[in-house]
Design an enzyme around this catalytic site. Structure first.
Site, mmCIF file in Angstrom:
data_model
loop_
_atom_site.group_PDB
_atom_site.id
_atom_site.type_symbol
_atom_site.label_atom_id
_atom_site.label_comp_id
_atom_site.label_asym_id
_atom_site.label_seq_id
_atom_site.Cartn_x
_atom_site.Cartn_y
_atom_site.Cartn_z
ATOM 1 N N SER A 93 0.864 -1.178 0.000
ATOM 2 C CA SER A 93 0.000 0.000 0.000
ATOM 3 C C SER A 93 0.899 1.226 0.000
ATOM 4 O O SER A 93 2.086 1.150 0.334
ATOM 5 C CB SER A 93 -0.934 -0.007 1.220
ATOM 6 O OG SER A 93 -0.204 -0.190 2.422
ATOM 7 N N GLU B 130 1.272 5.636 0.728
ATOM 8 C CA GLU B 130 0.759 6.877 1.300
ATOM 9 C C GLU B 130 1.134 8.048 0.398
ATOM 10 O O GLU B 130 2.279 8.178 -0.026
ATOM 11 C CB GLU B 130 1.335 7.107 2.696
ATOM 12 C CG GLU B 130 0.849 8.416 3.327
ATOM 13 C CD GLU B 130 1.449 8.682 4.682
ATOM 14 O OE1 GLU B 130 1.033 7.989 5.643
ATOM 15 O OE2 GLU B 130 2.342 9.545 4.779
ATOM 16 N N ASP C 9 -0.562 15.674 14.318
ATOM 17 C CA ASP C 9 0.509 16.546 14.789
ATOM 18 C C ASP C 9 -0.049 17.936 15.066
ATOM 19 O O ASP C 9 -0.911 18.425 14.322
ATOM 20 C CB ASP C 9 1.615 16.654 13.741
ATOM 21 C CG ASP C 9 2.295 15.311 13.478
ATOM 22 O OD1 ASP C 9 2.437 14.542 14.448
ATOM 23 O OD2 ASP C 9 2.669 15.040 12.320
ATOM 24 N N PHE D 33 13.247 14.236 10.195
ATOM 25 C CA PHE D 33 11.952 13.656 10.546
ATOM 26 C C PHE D 33 12.116 12.537 11.564
ATOM 27 O O PHE D 33 11.328 12.421 12.510
ATOM 28 C CB PHE D 33 11.266 13.142 9.281
ATOM 29 C CG PHE D 33 9.842 12.727 9.499
ATOM 30 C CD1 PHE D 33 8.920 13.609 10.024
ATOM 31 C CD2 PHE D 33 9.420 11.449 9.174
ATOM 32 C CE1 PHE D 33 7.590 13.229 10.231
ATOM 33 C CE2 PHE D 33 8.097 11.060 9.374
ATOM 34 C CZ PHE D 33 7.192 11.951 9.907
ATOM 35 N N HIS E 112 3.727 -1.035 3.836
ATOM 36 C CA HIS E 112 3.087 0.254 3.558
ATOM 37 C C HIS E 112 4.181 1.285 3.290
ATOM 38 O O HIS E 112 5.004 1.568 4.168
ATOM 39 C CB HIS E 112 2.244 0.682 4.761
ATOM 40 C CG HIS E 112 1.465 1.940 4.543
ATOM 41 N ND1 HIS E 112 0.426 2.022 3.638
ATOM 42 C CD2 HIS E 112 1.558 3.172 5.118
ATOM 43 C CE1 HIS E 112 -0.085 3.255 3.667
ATOM 44 N NE2 HIS E 112 0.593 3.974 4.549
#
Length: 288
Positions: free
Chosen positions: A7, A9, A101, A210, A259
């Protein structure tokens, strides 16, 4: 090795150029036959309307199963559930339910006075609304706000008990991080699917920032490898090899779903999928 289910994002575009990049990304990756694709919110819910529009357009025109991110940030309960109803009205029944967030500059998450206090409250409300497939986040490395790694596992169990059916993890650099987390979840009685989140590193400096912000452990060897690759101008080669090796270790350890966090840049994700034996099996029509 069995072909994994995959999958992807995506994030919603903020301008015309980014819109074209998103559609190019969808065109490049959809032939790989993902079981679903997800579309994020920005920090602080800043892309709420864009997410809604992108989700509806992808669902209508791409033939892909689309999961919409939904957060608790800066909105009342009614406003949040109204967005969920809009997703359902558009034919989208898959939700990735997150606390979200806080806006940039905010000192941590502060619930809206009339909003949801946590992702668990959001999950419970979505379950009561009915007919949603609910996915949630999980953290192989300790979430920065969690008191302990054990607390992360306990909180994930509460999300499943509240109505979630699957978890998607934060990215990580070593397969052992995921396996350790998976084992702890099993010990805690969690029997729902936990899907590892994979980040093909397009930009090392950005990925490092990140990771540091989200509490993701960065092994010293990863830092050294990327510093050398930057000197030799071989970052993409290293990123592809490292990501492919990570995925292979996960698959050998019994994982059957992956993912990918694409950052709307499909090349490395596509190359890694090809290396794993995930090759085109369908065509996308009428996306624009």
């Amino acid at each position: 090795m069995t072909r994994p289910d995959i999958s992807f994002e995506f994030f919603p575009p903020r301008n015309i150029e980014a819109t074209f990049r998103l559609w190019d990304t969808v065109q490049a990756l959809s032939p790989l036959g993902p079981r679903f694709v997800s579309v994020t919110y920005g920090a602080g819910g800043t892309t709420r309307e864009l997410t809604r529009d992108v989700v509806a357009t992808l669902h209508k025109n791409s033939g892909l199963k689309v999961a919409a991110h939904l957060t608790c940030v800066d909105a009342t309960r009614e406003e949040t559930l109204a967005i969920a109803r809009q997703f359902k009205d558009a034919g989208v029944n898959d939700i990735v339910a997150l606390r979200g967030d806080p806006p940039k500059g905010a000192n941590g998450f502060t619930p809206h006075p009339e909003g949801f206090n946590s992702s668990i409250e959001l999950i419970e409300a979505l379950r009561e609304a009915g007919d949603f497939t609910i996915r949630v986040g999980a953290y192989p490395d300790k979430h920065p706000e969690a008191p302990s790694a054990t607390a992360d596992v306990e909180y994930l169990k509460r999300k499943f008990d509240a109505g979630a059916s699957e978890a998607l993890t934060q990215f990580f650099f070593e397969a052992e991080s995921f396996f350790r987390f998976r084992d702890e979840c099993e010990k805690a009685g969690i029997d729902k699917p936990i899907v590892p989140g994979i980040l093909p590193i397009e930009n090392w400096k950005g990925a490092r920032r990140f990771a540091e912000a989200t509490g993701t452990k960065i092994p010293a060897w990863v830092i050294e490898a990327f510093e050398k690759a930057e000197r030799d101008d071989r970052q993409d080669l290293l990123a592809t090899a490292m990501c492919t090796e990570l995925c292979n270790e996960l698959l050998e350890g019994g994982v059957d779903k992956l993912h990918f966090y694409t950052l709307n840049r499909p090349e490395l994700t596509r190359d890694v999928c090809y290396a794993l034996g995930v090759t085109p099996d369908n065509k996308l029509e009428n996306v624009a």
